[in-house]
Design a protein around this motif. Structure first.
Motif, PDB file in Angstrom:
ATOM      1  N   MET A   1       0.780  -1.169   0.072  1.00 51.07           N
ATOM      2  CA  MET A   1      -0.101  -0.054  -0.222  1.00 51.07           C
ATOM      3  C   MET A   1       1.016   1.389   0.006  1.00 51.07           C
ATOM      4  N   CYS A   2       1.425   1.605   1.304  1.00 55.01           N
ATOM      5  CA  CYS A   2       2.410   2.738   1.258  1.00 55.01           C
ATOM      6  C   CYS A   2       2.119   3.894   1.068  1.00 55.01           C
ATOM      7  N   GLY A   3       3.215   4.859   1.038  1.00 64.16           N
ATOM      8  CA  GLY A   3       3.032   6.356   1.080  1.00 64.16           C
ATOM      9  C   GLY A   3       3.953   6.830   0.225  1.00 64.16           C
ATOM     10  N   ILE A   4       3.752   7.838  -0.512  1.00 66.24           N
ATOM     11  CA  ILE A   4       4.754   8.308  -1.752  1.00 66.24           C
ATOM     12  C   ILE A   4       5.038  10.054  -1.313  1.00 66.24           C
ATOM     13  N   CYS A   5       6.216  10.331  -1.666  1.00 65.88           N
ATOM     14  CA  CYS A   5       6.390  11.735  -1.698  1.00 65.88           C
ATOM     15  C   CYS A   5       7.432  12.143  -2.724  1.00 65.88           C
ATOM     16  N   ARG A  49       7.369   5.486   2.028  1.00 67.94           N
ATOM     17  CA  ARG A  49       7.158   4.505   3.272  1.00 67.94           C
ATOM     18  C   ARG A  49       6.548   3.193   2.794  1.00 67.94           C
ATOM     19  N   ARG A  50       6.889   2.077   3.379  1.00 67.63           N
ATOM     20  CA  ARG A  50       6.533   0.750   2.928  1.00 67.63           C
ATOM     21  C   ARG A  50       5.577   0.133   3.774  1.00 67.63           C
ATOM     22  N   LEU A  51       4.419  -0.403   3.330  1.00 67.16           N
ATOM     23  CA  LEU A  51       3.718  -1.396   3.886  1.00 67.16           C
ATOM     24  C   LEU A  51       3.755  -2.681   3.033  1.00 67.16           C
ATOM     25  N   LEU A  74      11.367   4.926  -9.608  1.00 68.01           N
ATOM     26  CA  LEU A  74       9.687   4.649  -9.085  1.00 68.01           C
ATOM     27  C   LEU A  74       9.440   4.721  -7.663  1.00 68.01           C
ATOM     28  N   VAL A  75       8.425   5.261  -7.288  1.00 71.06           N
ATOM     29  CA  VAL A  75       7.789   5.164  -5.802  1.00 71.06           C
ATOM     30  C   VAL A  75       6.340   4.924  -6.361  1.00 71.06           C
ATOM     31  N   TYR A  76       5.741   3.982  -5.482  1.00 67.96           N
ATOM     32  CA  TYR A  76       4.692   3.245  -5.817  1.00 67.96           C
ATOM     33  C   TYR A  76       3.859   2.991  -4.556  1.00 67.96           C
ATOM     34  N   SER A  77       2.534   3.475  -4.828  1.00 67.73           N
ATOM     35  CA  SER A  77       1.476   2.866  -3.568  1.00 67.73           C
ATOM     36  C   SER A  77       0.266   2.085  -4.143  1.00 67.73           C
ATOM     37  N   GLY A  78      -0.009   1.339  -3.607  1.00 66.31           N
ATOM     38  CA  GLY A  78      -1.202   0.395  -3.863  1.00 66.31           C
ATOM     39  C   GLY A  78      -1.120  -1.169  -4.330  1.00 66.31           C
TER      40      GLY A  78
END
Length: 611
Positions: A1-5, A49-51, A74-78
């Protein structure tokens, strides 16, 4: 899932600004409790930030590929649910993989197809790619807007993040809320692309942005389109079932414990039953969770929204599918705990005023997270299949406004009664809502030969799928990610949304009831009680002790002349605190919730308000 910035500054060297980027990442620690990472590329810096859900040891980010012409990061959430099929296709095209993660599939997919990769993804996602070969940033959001993504244009580039708080952590971003920001907070609608904070915007669903030295460029890669539907009721419901079987199978894929959210309604019960059938051949038992309130079933009083308590239906489904079930039972003291409110308001970044609806969802997710990291939800079925009462209310159908507002007084529906009278006049919320309604209706293309009635029902469906559902999806994402829980929404699979959107209203209600297509497609796997149950929204506590505690906390704020009081209708609030708790109307309780939420929001963000 995560958070990106991230941050792009075409006239700076962001290697020297590590502290700011790390501060942005730190605001999203709850979204990604398992790992953190940053990557610097001169004029660009990306954070993550990684889940961990898929390939626990191998999916850390930012993820970079080095090419002869420059790095691609790449930074990726989902989650990309079709990542296995895409990986096979990419391998056939010569790509090599070092991990089993869907993140690497997205990165290689970009290297192969560029921005067109987005059209191949099935899932919920928000991601950013810094392509040093082009000196360009790409921001992409999924079709339905399940995963959030915000950006803040700067003089020489852009800031971006999964949540406003990540962007606001950078000193370049100003914490200003203007008149339109207040309108978004208090009006019961959502303006596409609006982010409440002045200067900040939201990447719209189905949209990508490219950022380069020439500026920011927007491209819509997916939108709801109208098309003729020729299948009869039997073939239509059969296809809905085929889609749901495939969707649930895809969304059960996980390397961590998963569960389902069960309310005893048609939507969540269908997902629970479908998940149980998918897991049964492997000998696995589906795990289910439900929220309930102390004494709610025994003391339930039917009202205009909720005719029945959830509890008995939840247990019927759990027994029917043999799920490993647990009720999360909340008492009024816990629901009204100021610490819980602070967590809920902090998660949403705005004072929504839903009170116990948000607090209970936060507490439910926090309890679930002790057992599971992934949950499947029945969210969005009402918007897709036509489940709300106002779909069937003649006044709402004919009203020249958003249908969920039509059965309420215009001033109350637009939030005007909650506001300080002078501020209400300045904001003119009814006028704002009317303008947004006109824009929304004008967006929808016409289908040749469609009757006036079918056109209107299509409009109502479109309003729900492009305005109403986005509020609910944002609520779901923020509350779940605040505790590091990934919630998946099978009904938001774009294939299902497209198909049902174009089914005529007569098919959606072929048995004279709400959500006929879904009921017909899944009735064979559900207990009769649920098949026959009338739609009931997410539960709200009826305990007067909860209202009494709201009144007590509101009195303290009124006595202290809390800054929140300046924005709101003080007379309405004082009257609300003086009434017996048992006699407080729902709309009056909403005012108390809003006061408490606004107070917390002002404390947390210290915004400069400019009207």
């Amino acid at each position: 899932m995560c958070g990106i910035c991230g941050w792009v500054d075409f006239r700076g060297n962001l290697e020297e600004r590590r502290t700011e980027l790390e501060a942005m990442c730190d605001t999203m620690a709850c979204r990604g409790p398992d790992a953190a990472g940053t990557s610097f590329h001169g004029t660009a810096a990306l954070g993550h930030r990684r889940l961990a859900i898929i390939d626990l040891p191998g999916g850390n980010q930012p993820m970079t590929r080095h090419t002869p012409d420059g790095d691609v990061c790449l930074v990726y959430s989902g989650e990309t649910y079709n990542f296995t099929a895409l990986r096979q296709e990419l391998r056939a095209r010569g790509h090599r993989f070092d991990t089993d993660s869907d993140t690497e599939v997205v990165l290689c997919g970009y290297l192969e197809w560029g921005a067109a990769l987005a059209e191949r993804l099935n899932g919920m996602y928000a991601f950013a790619v810094w392509d040093a070969r082009k000196d360009e940033l790409l921001l992409v959001r999924d079709r339905m807007g399940i995963k959030p993504l915000y950006y803040y244009p700067t003089e020489h580039g852009v800031l971006f993040g999964s949540e406003p708080k990540a962007v606001l952590a950078n000193p370049v971003a100003e914490r200003v809320v203007d008149a339109d920001g207040l309108r978004e907070i208090f009006a019961m609608t959502k303006k596409p692309g609006h982010a409440v904070w002045s200067g900040m915007a939201e990447v719209e669903p189905g949209t990508m942005l490219t950022v380069n030295r020439a500026g920011i460029h927007r491209h819509t890669y997916w939108r709801l389109e109208v098309a003729e539907h020729t299948a009869d009721a039997h073939r239509t419901s059969a296809h809905v079932r085929e889609l749901l079987d495939d969707i649930v199978a895809r969304q059960l894929i996980s390397d961590v414990p998963r569960c389902v959210l069960l309310s005893g309604g048609l939507d969540s019960s269908a997902i629970t039953a479908l998940a149980a059938r998918q897991l049964e051949p492997s000998g696995q038992q589906v795990r289910s969770f439900a929220v309930d309130f102390l004494g709610q079933t025994e003391n339930f009083v039917a009202d205009s929204l909720r005719e029945t308590p959830d509890g008995p239906y939840v247990h019927d489904v759990a027994e029917h599918v043999n799920s490993l079930h647990q009720d999360i039972v909340l008492n009024p003291q816990t629901l009204a705990d100021p610490a819980v409110r602070r967590a809920a308001v902090g998660a949403r970044d705005m004072p929504v005023g839903l009170g116990d609806l948000d607090n209970s969802l936060y507490l439910l997710f926090r309890s679930i997270r002790q057992h599971s990291t992934v949950a499947l939800s029945g969210e969005s079925a009402d918007e897709i299949f036509g489940g709300y009462k106002w779909f069937f209310d003649q006044r709402a159908r004919e009203a020249d406004t958003f249908p969920w507002m039509a059965t309420l007084d215009t001033q109350h529906a637009a939030g005007s009664t909650l506001l300080d009278p002078a501020l209400a006049r300045d904001l003119d919320l009814p006028g704002y809502v009317e303008a947004e309604y006109r824009k929304a209706v004008d967006e929808l293309p016409r289908l040749e030969g469609e009757s006036a009635f079918e056109r209107r029902m299509r409009e109502i469906s479109y309003l729900h799928l492009t305005r109403f559902v986005r509020v609910l999806l944002d609520r779901k994402d923020r509350m779940s990610m605040a505790v590091g829980l990934e919630v998946r929404v099978p009904f938001c699979d774009h294939r299902l949304v497209e198909y049902v959107f174009n089914a005529p209203w007569a098919l959606k209600t072929h048995d004279g009831r709400e959500k006929s297509l879904l009921r017909r497609a899944t009735s064979d796997i559900l207990p009769r009680s649920v098949v026959e149950r009338v739609k009931s929204p997410y539960p709200s506590t009826q305990d007067p002790e909860y209202t009494a505690e709201l009144q007590r906390q509101a009195r303290e704020l009124l006595s202290a002349q809390d800054p929140a009081v300046e924005l709101l209708n003080e007379k309405l609030l004082r009257d609300a605190t003086d009434s017996p708790a048992e006699a407080v109307e729902p709309t009056t309780r909403d005012a108390l919730e809003r006061l408490l939420d606004v107070s917390v929001w002002l404390q947390q963000h210290s915004p400069t308000i400019r009207v």
